[in-house]
Design an enzyme around this catalytic site. Structure first.
Site, PDB file in Angstrom:
ATOM      1  CG  ASP A 205      -2.436   0.346   0.449  1.00  0.00           C
ATOM      2  OD1 ASP A 205      -2.382   1.520   0.294  1.00  0.00           O
ATOM      3  OD2 ASP A 205      -3.168   0.134   1.575  1.00  0.00           O
ATOM      4  CG  HIS A 280      -4.451   1.834  -1.855  1.00  0.00           C
ATOM      5  ND1 HIS A 280      -4.342   2.909  -0.812  1.00  0.00           N
ATOM      6  CD2 HIS A 280      -5.588   1.984  -2.889  1.00  0.00           C
ATOM      7  CE1 HIS A 280      -5.844   3.285  -0.343  1.00  0.00           C
ATOM      8  NE2 HIS A 280      -6.349   2.595  -1.580  1.00  0.00           N
ATOM      9  CD  GLU A 345     -10.290   3.796  -0.997  1.00  0.00           C
ATOM     10  OE1 GLU A 345     -10.974   4.343   0.150  1.00  0.00           O
ATOM     11  OE2 GLU A 345      -8.639   3.129  -0.143  1.00  0.00           O
TER      12      GLU A 345
HETATM   13  C1  TNX Z   1     -10.679   1.078   2.908  1.00  0.00           C
HETATM   14  S1  TNX Z   1     -11.008  -1.105   1.923  1.00  0.00           S
HETATM   15  C2  TNX Z   1      -9.851   1.111   2.116  1.00  0.00           C
HETATM   16  C3  TNX Z   1      -8.354   1.260   2.753  1.00  0.00           C
HETATM   17  C4  TNX Z   1      -8.647   0.800   4.557  1.00  0.00           C
HETATM   18  C5  TNX Z   1     -10.050   1.317   4.908  1.00  0.00           C
HETATM   19  C6  TNX Z   1     -10.074   1.076   6.168  1.00  0.00           C
HETATM   20  C7  TNX Z   1     -10.677  -1.024   0.224  1.00  0.00           C
HETATM   21  C8  TNX Z   1     -10.347  -1.533  -0.698  1.00  0.00           C
HETATM   22  N1  TNX Z   1      -9.524   0.571   0.732  1.00  0.00           N
HETATM   23  O1  TNX Z   1      -6.978   1.230   2.334  1.00  0.00           O
HETATM   24  O2  TNX Z   1      -7.358   0.598   4.078  1.00  0.00           O
HETATM   25  O3  TNX Z   1     -10.900   1.810   4.171  1.00  0.00           O
HETATM   26  O4  TNX Z   1     -11.017   1.135   7.285  1.00  0.00           O
END
Ligand code: TNX
Length: 558
Positions: A205, A280, A345
């Site tokens: 990440d 990420h 994301e």
């Molecule tokens: C969302 S779940 C994210 C993570 C974070 C998490 C914290 C996901 C695919 N992405 O990068 O750690 O929320 O709850």
């Protein structure tokens, strides 16, 4: 003649001695199994494990299962039942009997005063039979110290069992905080007793790259390390400055990974690697900035930054070559059918500015940056399929069109999973509510700082991975579900255990046990006794889960 008589006499005396050993009858309430089994009939009396008990196996897989089980006695009883191959049937034996009709993970277990029969078609079934048998033994079997007073009795019982769902998962984020190999291996042991069969490792990440890739050594020499800002809140950690050294982090060597994968395989846990893309990935770009749009420079983030706009460049073919090289090494290390490529994301502002990305949009006839993400993931899917594996991604991979053979992990609620299943794609359900184990499990004021949310034990227990919106045909695409432990707020393994237990027991039962035997009040009673095993195994668990009767408190009326 004399010898014959003497022989018969010895046999009689030892039979007598054996049967004279005190046994006892167990009551229903003493049978504490998690996850609850499909069917059981409790009889009277019990079977006693002793130094002369034999475990009779036939295959190498069965031998590993039996040896690991026998090893528990080595520590707690001070002796081990002998694992033997192909001996004649006799009393005081635990016999493994292959029975083709019992499916991939099903088993039956029959305990009489004379012996125990385990039946399964596949090694996984035998493994689960043994986990059940282990839970029928006194909790002291989990102790690493010799227990002088324990009688190793198992009730006379007949059990037949198999899971409701084939994906019973747990995700550990080893990027936001790193957990060394030994701690992951210990976690595998703890998951296995709950019949969890999938460990998803979130291997990279923005805050760290955790897997050695031989062709790109900087991924770990640079990407695995960040400046230590652990004394500051996650979301207010200044970035690394030019005169600072990055010293906080760690990574798994390829030999560590092999050890983890094989340890897990012996416990019928498949390890699914996640190699995030296109976002990420700050840790990767800190090591190889040429795969970004801007060219960098970047440093590994010591905490949370939002949004992270530095992502892989989708216009640069060398990015894809790099990712294919990385994935090739990953695929060689992990036998998993599924390779997780993240996909979540991605803030695409850089793609909008980047001449190469704009060119790609044009030459590929794409509408926008959203479709460029879909192009990116589809191109990676082709590569993963060419290696005989299946692409798995977070539900954002639906945007701009799903790759043709992809499996979806639905995290932003269940809608992504519903859409994917309706389109005929397989799905793993992991909606934030109630599957995110980084969320609170009790009253905020009484819990260690967490990311937010509220997923108490009863909500986790009541989770049904199959949404009402799906008809029977689409419902078949729901492989199961998974608990995710993101670790922004989880700095060490004891804390990780605290967030995981006992909630993992609740999700394990939601995924294994059929509706007919599921009952929260009964689970709540069983899990409280079960924690005796947690104590003896050295698992730190949230005692707070047992406040308010383990029920979600009513919202306070204002
Ligand atoms: C969302 S779940 C994210 C993570 C974070 C998490 C914290 C996901 C695919 N992405 O990068 O750690 O929320 O709850």
């Amino acid at each position: 003649m004399k010898e014959k008589i003497a022989g018969i006499a010895i046999l009689l005396v030892s039979c007598l001695l054996w049967s004279c050993q005190p046994s006892r009858t167990f009551s229903d309430r003493e049978i504490i199994l998690i996850p609850q089994v499909q069917k059981m009939t409790l009889g009277s009396s019990s079977f006693r494990f002793g130094e002369n008990t034999e475990i009779v196996i036939r295959t190498a897989d069965q031998q590993t299962i039996a040896e690991n089980f026998s090893g528990l006695f080595g520590k707690s009883a001070g002796w081990k039942p002998k694992v033997v191959k192909d001996v004649a049937e006799g009393s005081n034996q635990v016999r493994f009997i292959t029975t083709e009709s019992l499916g991939e993970e099903g088993y039956s277990l029959d305990v009489t005063t004379r012996g125990i029969e385990l039946k399964a078609a596949k090694p996984a079934g035998f493994f689960y039979a043994i986990q059940t048998l282990r839970q029928l033994l006194p909790a002291e079997i989990e102790s690493s110290q010799k227990q002088e007073k324990t009688e190793w009795l198992v009730p006379v019982i007949s059990i037949s069992d198999s899971p409701s769902f084939k994906w019973r998962g747990y995700m550990l984020d080893v990027s936001r905080h790193f957990f060394p190999k030994e701690e992951v291996i210990q976690m595998i042991d703890f998951l296995a007793i709950h019949k969890i069969n999938t460990l998803h490792l979130h291997l990279l990440d923005d805050q760290g790259w955790r897997i050695e890739i031989k062709k790109y050594p900087r991924l770990t020499s640079v990407g695995a390390w960040r400046v230590n800002r652990e004394d500051k809140p996650w979301n207010s950690r200044p970035k690394q400055t030019a005169d600072e050294k990055a010293t906080y982090g760690g990574f798994y060597s390829q030999s560590d990974i092999k050890e983890i994968v094989s340890y897990a395989a012996d416990r019928y846990i498949n390890v699914v690697p996640e190699i995030e893309m296109p976002a990420h990935v700050t840790a990767a770009l800190a090591a190889y900035p040429q795969y970004s749009c801007s060219g960098g420079p970047f440093t590994v983030l010591p905490g949370g930054v939002w949004p992270v706009t530095d992502i892989y460049c989708a216009g640069n073919d060398s990015t894809f070559l790099f990712l294919q090289d990385v994935l090739s090494e990953v695929i060689d290390l992990f036998p998993s059918k599924y390779i997780h490529i993240g996909g979540d994301e991605a803030t695409k502002t850089e793609w909008g500015k980047c001449p190469k990305c704009k060119m790609r949009i044009k030459t590929e006839g794409l509408k926008n940056a959203g479709e460029l993400q879909s192009y990116f993931i589809k191109r990676i899917e082709k590569f993963i399929n060419s290696k005989g594996r299946v692409l798995l991604g977070w539900d954002e991979i639906l945007e701009g069109g799903l790759p043709p053979k992809a499996t979806v992990m639905s995290w932003r609620g269940t809608q992504g999973g519903i859409d994917a299943a309706k389109q005929g794609h397989d799905v793993v359900m992991t909606p934030g509510q109630p599957c995110y184990f980084d969320h609170y499990q009790g009253a905020k004021e009484e819990e260690p700082l967490a990311i937010g949310g509220f997923n108490p034990l009863d909500k986790v227990y009541d989770f049904n991975p199959v949404p009402k919106e799906l008809d029977a045909e689409s419902a078949k695409h729901i492989l199961g579900a998974q608990a995710n432990l993101w670790t922004e707020y989880v700095p060490n393994i004891k804390h990780a255990q605290y967030m995981t237990f006992p909630r993992i027991a609740a999700i394990a039962e939601a995924l294994w046990s059929p509706k007919e035997v599921r009952n929260y009040d009964d689970f709540y009673r069983r899990i409280q006794s079960f924690t005796k095993r947690y104590d003896l195994m050295g698992i730190k668990y949230a005692k707070s889960a047992f406040k308010a009767g383990g029920k979600t408190p009513e919202p306070v009326k204002k």
